[in-house]
Design a protein around this motif. Structure first.
Motif, PDB file in Angstrom:
ATOM      1  N   GLY A 128       0.721  -1.401   0.001  1.00 20.30           N
ATOM      2  CA  GLY A 128       0.051  -0.071   0.137  1.00 20.30           C
ATOM      3  C   GLY A 128       0.784   0.504   0.265  1.00 20.30           C
ATOM      4  N   LEU A 129       2.316   0.968   0.029  1.00 20.85           N
ATOM      5  CA  LEU A 129       2.799   2.537  -0.526  1.00 20.85           C
ATOM      6  C   LEU A 129       3.204   3.623  -1.577  1.00 20.85           C
ATOM      7  N   GLY A 142       1.715   2.641  -9.515  1.00 19.78           N
ATOM      8  CA  GLY A 142       3.157   2.153  -8.778  1.00 19.78           C
ATOM      9  C   GLY A 142       2.876   1.147  -8.249  1.00 19.78           C
ATOM     10  N   THR A 143       1.022   0.567  -7.649  1.00 19.84           N
ATOM     11  CA  THR A 143       1.104  -0.027  -7.227  1.00 19.84           C
ATOM     12  C   THR A 143       1.248  -2.173  -8.289  1.00 19.84           C
ATOM     13  N   ALA A 144       0.564  -1.403  -9.489  1.00 16.14           N
ATOM     14  CA  ALA A 144       1.082  -2.216 -10.505  1.00 16.14           C
ATOM     15  C   ALA A 144       2.632  -2.891 -10.995  1.00 16.14           C
ATOM     16  N   VAL A 145       3.407  -1.435 -10.521  1.00 11.73           N
ATOM     17  CA  VAL A 145       4.710  -2.209 -10.549  1.00 11.73           C
ATOM     18  C   VAL A 145       4.958  -3.079  -9.211  1.00 11.73           C
ATOM     19  N   ILE A 146       4.920  -2.804  -7.951  1.00 11.73           N
ATOM     20  CA  ILE A 146       5.202  -3.421  -6.754  1.00 11.73           C
ATOM     21  C   ILE A 146       5.013  -5.038  -7.144  1.00 11.73           C
ATOM     22  N   THR A 147       3.998  -4.823  -8.021  1.00 10.36           N
ATOM     23  CA  THR A 147       3.374  -6.696  -7.855  1.00 10.36           C
ATOM     24  C   THR A 147       3.283  -7.015  -8.683  1.00 10.36           C
ATOM     25  N   ALA A 148       4.027  -6.592 -10.079  1.00  6.53           N
ATOM     26  CA  ALA A 148       4.987  -6.894 -11.051  1.00  6.53           C
ATOM     27  C   ALA A 148       6.049  -7.884 -10.574  1.00  6.53           C
ATOM     28  N   GLY A 149       5.877  -6.989  -9.212  1.00  3.27           N
ATOM     29  CA  GLY A 149       7.638  -8.389  -8.893  1.00  3.27           C
ATOM     30  C   GLY A 149       7.112  -9.665  -8.526  1.00  3.27           C
ATOM     31  N   ILE A 150       5.669 -10.017  -8.090  1.00  2.00           N
ATOM     32  CA  ILE A 150       5.298 -12.003  -7.829  1.00  2.00           C
ATOM     33  C   ILE A 150       5.086 -11.888  -8.636  1.00  2.00           C
ATOM     34  N   SER A 151       4.515 -11.627 -10.185  1.00  4.28           N
ATOM     35  CA  SER A 151       4.194 -11.833 -11.628  1.00  4.28           C
ATOM     36  C   SER A 151       5.394 -12.131 -12.311  1.00  4.28           C
ATOM     37  N   VAL A 152       6.817 -12.052 -11.692  1.00  6.23           N
ATOM     38  CA  VAL A 152       8.461 -11.717 -12.542  1.00  6.23           C
ATOM     39  C   VAL A 152       8.878 -13.402 -11.666  1.00  6.23           C
ATOM     40  N   MET A 323      -8.025  -6.767  -5.908  1.00  7.17           N
ATOM     41  CA  MET A 323      -7.846  -7.154  -5.039  1.00  7.17           C
ATOM     42  C   MET A 323      -7.464  -6.325  -3.635  1.00  7.17           C
ATOM     43  N   GLN A 324      -6.233  -6.347  -4.219  1.00 12.08           N
ATOM     44  CA  GLN A 324      -5.580  -5.415  -2.744  1.00 12.08           C
ATOM     45  C   GLN A 324      -6.590  -3.658  -3.129  1.00 12.08           C
ATOM     46  N   THR A 325      -6.575  -3.399  -4.100  1.00 11.96           N
ATOM     47  CA  THR A 325      -7.319  -1.871  -4.233  1.00 11.96           C
ATOM     48  C   THR A 325      -8.025  -1.941  -4.105  1.00 11.96           C
ATOM     49  N   GLY A 338      -6.591  -2.910   6.437  1.00 10.40           N
ATOM     50  CA  GLY A 338      -7.354  -3.371   4.980  1.00 10.40           C
ATOM     51  C   GLY A 338      -6.583  -4.714   4.553  1.00 10.40           C
ATOM     52  N   LEU A 339      -5.168  -4.209   4.093  1.00  8.85           N
ATOM     53  CA  LEU A 339      -3.900  -5.462   3.552  1.00  8.85           C
ATOM     54  C   LEU A 339      -3.606  -6.328   4.333  1.00  8.85           C
ATOM     55  N   SER A 340      -3.587  -6.153   5.714  1.00  9.03           N
ATOM     56  CA  SER A 340      -3.067  -6.925   6.194  1.00  9.03           C
ATOM     57  C   SER A 340      -4.220  -8.119   7.130  1.00  9.03           C
ATOM     58  N   LEU A 341      -5.380  -8.459   6.226  1.00 12.16           N
ATOM     59  CA  LEU A 341      -6.156  -9.087   6.661  1.00 12.16           C
ATOM     60  C   LEU A 341      -6.656  -9.913   5.549  1.00 12.16           C
TER      61      LEU A 341
END
Length: 417
Positions: A128-129, A142-152, A323-325, A338-341
């Motif tokens: 969420g940063l 920006g969040t998409a860039v962060i979550t792209a790390g998961i996909s890669v 879902m994170q958004t 919200g993100l912790s749960l």
């Protein structure tokens, strides 16, 4: 001659560097989570444990991530987020170093517990940063860039683990994960600004979140989505090998296409979320459900099955971001609550989906498992569309140091659709 950058442009540039450092951290932590899957046989042989026992390395990580997400959120809610994120990245490095040097399976399990703690905390805090690092209009990107790390990381972890297992010691896999984590830690310390805590979070704050309608909708939708995904995806390789009857090379190609399509989907769907969060999410879920339902019917066509797997990867690539958004707008106590749960929910249902999917495969076969997962995903998508369309985004309340109450009325909040 190039014009000098304005202070605002320079600040935005530093913000994107910070986002990139968090993205590299997400890549390192997910790579470290999944690398052992490719070297499990080597670990089993090297530490003299059964392969089923070695599988605890993955299960235990997910379990402790589920526990750590809310615990870290509460325990660190008064601390600067830069320091918290750096501490969690350092814990990743320590866990990989301990795993690489582990003299026994018990020590290796301890290392994976540390990784699970880092994983759960990192996603509760780091995901969420982006909204604090880049302009509000660029928050989803920006969040998409962060979550792209998961996909890669998901794409490269299994083949990289297999290559390490074939060429050298399994311990090198953890050295690689730790080295990337160390680079990410250094970049975070250099690029992330001070980010003081904006809300104090207590255990009661997390519990009260279940009384917020938007949070309940998001958690239920995430549970149904991730359950369906992993009830089916866990068995995509057996589907390709046993039902479609293709060789290992085609299986590898299909999984590679799934991963690459997921990276593309992360950014494409992310770009559409700003237009309609509910509509884009529900549409992606419906396509996912249809894809899983159609796979058994296309088992006779290798090109058709591989193409559907790629479509599956594309829509799945954007759904965790969606879902994170949603969850980041579900709590008056701030995105991290919200993100912790959310992290706890998905880690638990991920395991449940895999286990119950296995029961379905054993009892009725892979075709039945896919159809069951597809139906559950479709019902979840339609329910989310119906309930989510009437939900409103929650405006965070409180100020730094205050305890925000998620039970506060959301009637005045602006709709996010």
């Amino acid at each position: 001659m190039t014009a000098a950058r304005t202070p605002t442009e320079a600040a935005e540039g530093r913000g994107w560097l910070g986002v990139s450092s968090v993205a590299l951290g997400s890549f390192a932590i997910v790579l470290s989570e999944f690398l052992p899957i490719g070297v499990l046989p080597a670990i089993s042989s090297g530490l003299d444990v059964r392969i089923g026992t070695a599988g605890l390395l993955v299960v235990l990580t997910g379990l402790f991530a589920a526990i750590a997400a809310p615990v870290v959120t509460v325990a660190t809610s008064a601390l600067d987020r830069r320091l918290v994120l750096a501490g969690l990245s350092a814990l990743l490095v320590v866990s990989d170093a301990l795993a690489a040097l582990a003299p026994s399976f018990a020590v290796l399990l301890v290392a994976r517990v540390l990784l699970g703690t880092s994983l759960g905390g990192f996603w509760a805090v780091g995901a969420g940063l982006a909204g604090r690092l880049v302009p509000p209009a660029d928050a989803i990107r920006g969040t998409a860039v962060i979550t792209a790390g998961i996909s890669v990381a998901t794409v490269v972890s299994l083949p990289l683990g297999a290559a390490v297992s074939a060429l050298t010691s399994w311990r090198v896999a953890f050295v690689i994960g730790g080295a990337i984590g160390l680079v990410a830690l250094g970049l975070q310390l250099m690029t992330l600004p001070r980010m003081p805590a904006t809300h104090r979070v207590r255990v009661a704050t997390l519990g009260a979140l279940f009384r917020v309608p938007r949070a309940r909708i998001g958690l239920l939708a995430a549970a149904v989505l991730f359950f369906s995904q992993f009830a089916a995806y866990t068995f995509v390789s057996p589907y390709l090998e046993d039902v479609v009857a293709v060789g290992p090379g085609t299986v590898t190609l299909a999984l590679l296409l799934f991963g690459i399509a997921g990276i593309v989907g992360n950014f494409v769907i992310g770009a559409l979320l700003g237009r309609s969060l509910v509509g884009t999410t529900a549409a992606a879920e419906i396509v996912l459900a249809a894809t899983v339902l159609l796979l058994p019917s296309l088992a006779h066509s290798t090109p058709g099955a591989v193409a559907l797997v790629a479509v599956w990867g594309f829509v799945w690539g954007g759904l965790p971001l969606a879902m994170q958004t949603w969850m980041s707008t579900a709590s008056p106590a701030g995105a991290e609550t919200g993100l912790s749960l959310f992290v706890t929910t998905i880690q638990l249902v991920l395991a449940a989906g895999s286990v119950l999917g296995g029961v379905a495969v054993t009892s009725w076969g892979i075709d039945a498992d896919f159809r069951l997962a597809g139906v559950v995903a479709l019902v979840g998508a339609l329910a989310f569309l119906a309930l989510g369309s009437r939900s409103r985004a929650v405006d965070p309340v409180g100020s730094p140091g205050e305890d925000a109450d998620p039970r506060e009325s959301t009637e005045a909040a602006a709709p996010s659709r």
